[in-house]
Design a protein around this motif. Structure first.
Motif, mmCIF file in Angstrom:
data_model
loop_
_atom_site.group_PDB
_atom_site.id
_atom_site.type_symbol
_atom_site.label_atom_id
_atom_site.label_comp_id
_atom_site.label_asym_id
_atom_site.label_seq_id
_atom_site.Cartn_x
_atom_site.Cartn_y
_atom_site.Cartn_z
ATOM 1 N N UNK A 136 0.857 -1.178 0.000
ATOM 2 C CA UNK A 136 0.000 0.000 0.000
ATOM 3 C C UNK A 136 0.895 1.230 0.000
ATOM 4 N N UNK A 137 0.569 2.203 -0.850
ATOM 5 C CA UNK A 137 1.364 3.428 -0.950
ATOM 6 C C UNK A 137 0.527 4.578 -0.407
ATOM 7 N N UNK A 138 1.032 5.220 0.641
ATOM 8 C CA UNK A 138 0.318 6.332 1.286
ATOM 9 C C UNK A 138 1.097 7.623 1.051
ATOM 10 N N UNK A 139 0.743 8.392 0.013
ATOM 11 C CA UNK A 139 1.409 9.669 -0.204
ATOM 12 C C UNK A 139 0.571 10.823 0.321
ATOM 13 N N UNK A 140 1.229 11.919 0.638
ATOM 14 C CA UNK A 140 0.523 13.177 0.833
ATOM 15 C C UNK A 140 -0.106 13.568 -0.509
ATOM 16 N N UNK A 141 -1.197 14.355 -0.445
ATOM 17 C CA UNK A 141 -1.767 14.825 -1.709
ATOM 18 C C UNK A 141 -0.964 16.008 -2.270
ATOM 19 N N UNK A 142 0.078 16.428 -1.557
ATOM 20 C CA UNK A 142 0.976 17.420 -2.139
ATOM 21 C C UNK A 142 1.468 16.884 -3.484
ATOM 22 N N UNK A 143 1.495 17.750 -4.466
ATOM 23 C CA UNK A 143 1.714 17.333 -5.853
ATOM 24 C C UNK A 143 2.925 16.437 -6.027
ATOM 25 N N UNK A 144 4.064 16.815 -5.494
ATOM 26 C CA UNK A 144 5.288 16.034 -5.730
ATOM 27 C C UNK A 144 5.222 14.671 -5.066
ATOM 28 N N UNK A 145 4.561 14.579 -3.898
ATOM 29 C CA UNK A 145 4.457 13.297 -3.203
ATOM 30 C C UNK A 145 3.540 12.344 -3.966
ATOM 31 N N UNK A 146 2.435 12.858 -4.477
ATOM 32 C CA UNK A 146 1.523 11.981 -5.220
ATOM 33 C C UNK A 146 2.142 11.560 -6.548
ATOM 34 N N UNK A 147 2.863 12.478 -7.201
ATOM 35 C CA UNK A 147 3.557 12.091 -8.435
ATOM 36 C C UNK A 147 4.595 11.009 -8.171
ATOM 37 N N UNK A 148 5.315 11.143 -7.062
ATOM 38 C CA UNK A 148 6.298 10.116 -6.707
ATOM 39 C C UNK A 148 5.614 8.781 -6.444
ATOM 40 N N UNK A 204 -4.163 0.836 -5.001
ATOM 41 C CA UNK A 204 -3.405 0.699 -3.766
ATOM 42 C C UNK A 204 -2.646 1.984 -3.410
ATOM 43 N N UNK A 205 -2.908 3.057 -4.124
ATOM 44 C CA UNK A 205 -2.398 4.373 -3.731
ATOM 45 C C UNK A 205 -3.485 5.053 -2.912
ATOM 46 N N UNK A 206 -3.183 5.336 -1.660
ATOM 47 C CA UNK A 206 -4.169 5.924 -0.745
ATOM 48 C C UNK A 206 -3.722 7.346 -0.399
ATOM 49 N N UNK A 207 -4.324 8.374 -0.994
ATOM 50 C CA UNK A 207 -3.881 9.753 -0.706
ATOM 51 C C UNK A 207 -4.202 10.163 0.719
ATOM 52 N N UNK A 208 -3.245 10.827 1.356
ATOM 53 C CA UNK A 208 -3.423 11.323 2.723
ATOM 54 C C UNK A 208 -3.596 12.845 2.637
ATOM 55 N N UNK A 267 4.863 7.054 -9.693
ATOM 56 C CA UNK A 267 6.090 6.484 -10.274
ATOM 57 C C UNK A 267 6.461 5.191 -9.546
ATOM 58 N N UNK A 268 6.353 5.196 -8.213
ATOM 59 C CA UNK A 268 6.664 3.995 -7.422
ATOM 60 C C UNK A 268 5.726 2.859 -7.797
ATOM 61 N N UNK A 269 4.435 3.161 -7.937
ATOM 62 C CA UNK A 269 3.459 2.125 -8.286
ATOM 63 C C UNK A 269 3.763 1.533 -9.660
ATOM 64 N N UNK A 270 4.064 2.394 -10.623
ATOM 65 C CA UNK A 270 4.331 1.907 -11.985
ATOM 66 C C UNK A 270 5.576 1.034 -12.026
ATOM 67 N N UNK A 271 6.634 1.446 -11.333
ATOM 68 C CA UNK A 271 7.893 0.696 -11.375
ATOM 69 C C UNK A 271 7.797 -0.634 -10.636
ATOM 70 N N UNK A 272 6.882 -0.723 -9.675
ATOM 71 C CA UNK A 272 6.782 -1.941 -8.859
ATOM 72 C C UNK A 272 5.546 -2.771 -9.180
ATOM 73 N N UNK A 273 4.838 -2.419 -10.254
ATOM 74 C CA UNK A 273 3.687 -3.208 -10.685
ATOM 75 C C UNK A 273 2.535 -3.181 -9.703
ATOM 76 N N UNK A 274 2.320 -2.040 -9.062
ATOM 77 C CA UNK A 274 1.252 -1.910 -8.069
ATOM 78 C C UNK A 274 0.047 -1.222 -8.701
ATOM 79 N N UNK A 275 -1.128 -1.801 -8.501
ATOM 80 C CA UNK A 275 -2.349 -1.211 -9.034
ATOM 81 C C UNK A 275 -2.597 0.153 -8.397
ATOM 82 N N UNK A 276 -3.114 1.086 -9.191
ATOM 83 C CA UNK A 276 -3.372 2.434 -8.683
ATOM 84 C C UNK A 276 -4.379 2.439 -7.528
#
Length: 291
Positions: A128-140, A154-158, A143-152
Motif C-alpha cells: 500500500x502506498x500512502x502519499x501526501x496529496x501534495x503534488x510532488x508526493x503523489x507524483x512520486x 493501492x495508492x491511498x492519498x493522505x 512512479x513507485x506504483x508503476x515501477x513496482x507493478x502496483x495497481x493504482x
C-alpha cells in the motif's frame, strides 16, 4: 286416587341458589411465532458461549511502539519546482499547484526511489502506498506504483497528516534558512517558527509529532501484516516519525534528515521500549517526548 303434593307453607323460606364461582381475569399472552418455535430446539441444543475476550487495542498507538503490525518504508518525494528554485514553500494552499510538483531533477530522484524500493523487495507481495496529496508526493507515488507493478487502487492519498511542516515566517525564504529552524528545534520540540499572516501554519516539532502519530495509529489499525510505503513531501515528517519510532529525543530529529528521493526502511529491531539518547548534551528521561 292421587293426592296433590302439599304446597309449601307461606311462612317457610324459599330455597336460594349459590352464587356462581368468580372466574379469574384472562391475561392475553403473546402467541409465539412459528419461526420462534422452529428455532427453539436448536437454541436449546447450543452450548453456552464462552465470555467474549477483551478487544485488542491496536489503535491506541504510542511512541516508541512495543511492536509494529506492518512493515514500513519511508520515502521523501523528489525535489519540487519550488525547491529547485531554492525556495521554501509550505503553505498547504499551494500543495496541489504545478510548482509544488516534481522538478526534472525530482522526477529522476523519484524514479531512483522507485527502483530502490524494487531492489529492497518492498512490494514483492503487494504493498500500500500512502502519499501526501501534495503534488510532488503523489507524483512520486505514481512512479513507485508503476515501477513496482502496483495497481493504482493501492495508492491511498493522505489529505492532512502528511502535509509538509508549516514553517510560518520562513515561507518563501531560501532553503539556506533551514538550519535556523533546526537550531530552534534543538532547544525545544515546542518552539514554533515565527508566525506569518498569509495562512501558512507555523508548526513545532511537537505539532508534527502529533500528526505522524495519528497517521501511524490509522495504519496500524487498518492493516495487519501488510507493507506500507509512506511518501512525504518533506524531510521533517519522516525524520520526526523515525525519531518517535526509535525513541530518539525529538529535538535531534534533524540528525535523521531525509534527502529528496531517499528511501529508508523501518527496522523493527531498532524500535526499543525506551532508548536514551547517546548524546551527552541532550538529556531526556522519557524519549521521544523531551522538553
Amino acid at each position: 286416587m292421587q293426592t296433590a303434593a302439599p304446597s309449601p307453607s307461606p311462612s317457610s323460606p324459599l330455597p336460594c341458589s349459590a352464587p356462581p364461582p368468580r372466574t379469574p381475569p384472562r391475561i392475553a399472552l403473546p402467541s409465539p411465532r412459528r419461526r420462534d418455535l422452529l428455532l427453539l430446539p436448536a437454541a436449546l441444543a447450543l452450548p453456552l458461549a464462552p465470555p467474549a475476550a477483551p478487544a485488542s487495542a491496536r489503535g491506541l498507538f504510542r511512541m516508541p511502539p512495543p511492536r509494529l503490525a506492518n512493515r514500513y518504508f519511508l520515502v521523501r518525494a523528489g525535489e519540487s519546482v519550488y525547491e529547485g528554485q531554492g525556495l521554501l514553500r509550505t503553505n498547504p494552499v499551494a500543495k496541489t499547484s504545478v510548482d509544488s510538483g516534481l522538478s526534472p531533477a525530482g522526477l529522476r530522484q523519484a524514479a531512483r526511489a522507485a527502483l530502490e524500493l524494487k531492489r529492497l523487495g518492498a512490494c514483492e507481495d503487494d504493498c500500500w502506498i500512502w502519499p501526501s496529496i501534495t503534488q510532488r508526493a503523489y507524483q512520486a507515488a505514481e512512479i513507485i506504483a508503476a515501477a513496482n507493478g502496483i495497481n493504482r487502487s493501492h495508492i491511498v492519498p493522505e489529505y492532512s497528516f502528511l502535509d509538509a511542516r508549516g514553517l510560518g515566517a520562513f515561507e518563501g525564504k531560501s532553503l539556506d534558512a533551514l538550519p535556523e529552524v533546526y537550531a530552534s528545534d534543538n532547544i525545544s520540540p515546542d518552539m514554533k517558527p515565527p508566525p506569518i499572516s498569509d495562512g501558512t501554519p507555523n508548526e513545532s516539532v511537537a505539532d508534527v509529532f502529533v500528526r505522524v502519530t495519528q497517521l501511524m495509529s490509522i495504519l496500524e489499525t487498518q492493516y495487519s501484516g501488510e507493507t506500507v510505503v509512506i511518501v512525504s513531501p518533506d524531510s521533517d515528517n519522516l525524520s520526526i516519525l523515525q525519531a518517535g519510532l526509535i525513541g530518539l529525543d525529538l529535538r535531534r530529529h534533524n540528525s535523521l534528515f531525509f534527502q529528496p528521493g531517499e528511501v529508508r526502511p523501518v527496522d523493527p529491531t531498532s524500535i526499543p521500549e525506551y532508548k536514551q539518547p547517546a548524546s551527552t548534551v541532550f538529556k531526556c528521561t522519557n524519549p521521544p517526548s523531551c522538553k
